[in-house]
Design a protein around this motif. Structure first.
Motif, PDB file in Angstrom:
ATOM      1  N   PHE A 173       0.837  -1.202   0.000  1.00 42.80           N
ATOM      2  CA  PHE A 173       0.000   0.000   0.000  1.00 42.80           C
ATOM      3  C   PHE A 173       0.871   1.251   0.000  1.00 42.80           C
ATOM      4  N   TYR A 174       1.882   1.304   0.868  1.00 43.01           N
ATOM      5  CA  TYR A 174       2.724   2.500   0.948  1.00 43.01           C
ATOM      6  C   TYR A 174       3.723   2.617  -0.194  1.00 43.01           C
ATOM      7  N   ASP A 175       4.004   1.500  -0.868  1.00 44.67           N
ATOM      8  CA  ASP A 175       4.911   1.552  -2.011  1.00 44.67           C
ATOM      9  C   ASP A 175       4.375   2.471  -3.105  1.00 44.67           C
ATOM     10  N   GLN A 176       3.057   2.596  -3.205  1.00 47.23           N
ATOM     11  CA  GLN A 176       2.490   3.417  -4.274  1.00 47.23           C
ATOM     12  C   GLN A 176       2.874   4.890  -4.148  1.00 47.23           C
ATOM     13  N   PHE A 177       3.284   5.324  -2.962  1.00 43.97           N
ATOM     14  CA  PHE A 177       3.614   6.727  -2.756  1.00 43.97           C
ATOM     15  C   PHE A 177       5.106   7.016  -2.949  1.00 43.97           C
ATOM     16  N   THR A 178       5.862   5.992  -3.319  1.00 41.70           N
ATOM     17  CA  THR A 178       7.299   6.204  -3.529  1.00 41.70           C
ATOM     18  C   THR A 178       7.615   6.569  -4.963  1.00 41.70           C
ATOM     19  N   ALA A 179       6.645   6.380  -5.865  1.00 39.05           N
ATOM     20  CA  ALA A 179       6.886   6.707  -7.269  1.00 39.05           C
ATOM     21  C   ALA A 179       6.911   8.216  -7.467  1.00 39.05           C
ATOM     22  N   ASN A 180       7.739   8.672  -8.387  1.00 38.34           N
ATOM     23  CA  ASN A 180       7.814  10.116  -8.670  1.00 38.34           C
ATOM     24  C   ASN A 180       6.580  10.572  -9.448  1.00 38.34           C
TER      25      ASN A 180
END
Length: 235
Positions: A228-235
């Protein structure tokens, strides 16, 4: 066993807390922080049906009663005058500067929907497997309480300076969902949901197979929440 299980769990908690988004909440751009709050809101909306599903599948009556009490706390008051916890979350989000128009327009992303779906699948699978109560109690406690408190504790880096004691959702959940005691030391009189559920969970972890179920389930939960939190690491 006590020391080993708590060491295992505490290691997972530390790993999750170190996620780049959670570890660097203070450095997130405001727009990204708002995005985290709005998408995290959808996970919170799934909390009550997840608890309802687990209650349907639990076989231990004492565990069912504890889960019912926790579920009912989400909707305080019987006359409709008290805000539900979900409404308090919405109010906190708006007070944090998220425009109401953005909240209205928000929709769950593919990653958010995947996290919700995976959670319900995990609950259903736990209920269908051997040692179902051990698996279900692990989900309720670790997914619904322990790691939620970790998430809100990390988000508090941004929330605390703005809302402080005025937070009606994030602050109480940061405190009341947290793991305070080791599993073997949990008390029926514990003040946190995590430790209340921990009493029943500890009693369900008597065999090596049940302990393996506990570890397997907690690892799956960390994978779901990390994705879930990985989605916010993309630029």
């Amino acid at each position: 066993m006590t020391h080993e299980l708590d060491e295992f769990e505490d290691g997972l908690i530390a790993r999750f807390r170190a996620h780049p988004v959670l570890a660097n909440v203070a450095g997130l751009p405001e727009s990204r922080f708002h995005e985290v709050l709005l998408q995290r809101r959808f996970l919170s909306l799934a909390f009550t049906p997840a608890y309802d599903l687990a209650i349907d599948l639990l076989t231990d009556e004492r565990s069912v009663r504890i889960a019912r009490v926790i579920l009912r706390e989400e909707y305080p008051g019987e006359d409709g005058r008290s805000l539900s916890h979900r409404e308090e979350m919405k109010e906190d989000i708006l007070r944090l500067g998220v425009p109401r128009a953005d909240l209205v327009a928000s929709r769950p992303t593919r990653a958010t929907l995947a996290a919700i779906t995976a959670t319900f699948e995990l609950i259903s699978e736990a209920g269908a497997r051997e040692h179902s109560d051990a698996g279900l109690l692990t989900v309720l406690r670790f997914w619904g309480e322990v790691l939620v408190a970790v998430e809100y504790e990390q988000l508090w880096q941004r929330i605390g300076p703005v809302l402080g004691e005025g937070s009606t959702f994030y602050l109480p959940h940061k405190v009341h969902d947290a793991k305070v005691r080791p599993l073997a030391d949990c008390s029926p009189l514990a003040s946190t949901h995590s430790d209340q559920l921990g009493v029943q969970l500890w009693q369900a972890l008597g065999s090596a197979a049940e302990q393996a179920c506990f570890k397997r389930t907690e690892e799956a939960i960390v994978r779901i929440k990390t994705a879930f939190y990985d989605q916010f690491t993309a630029n």
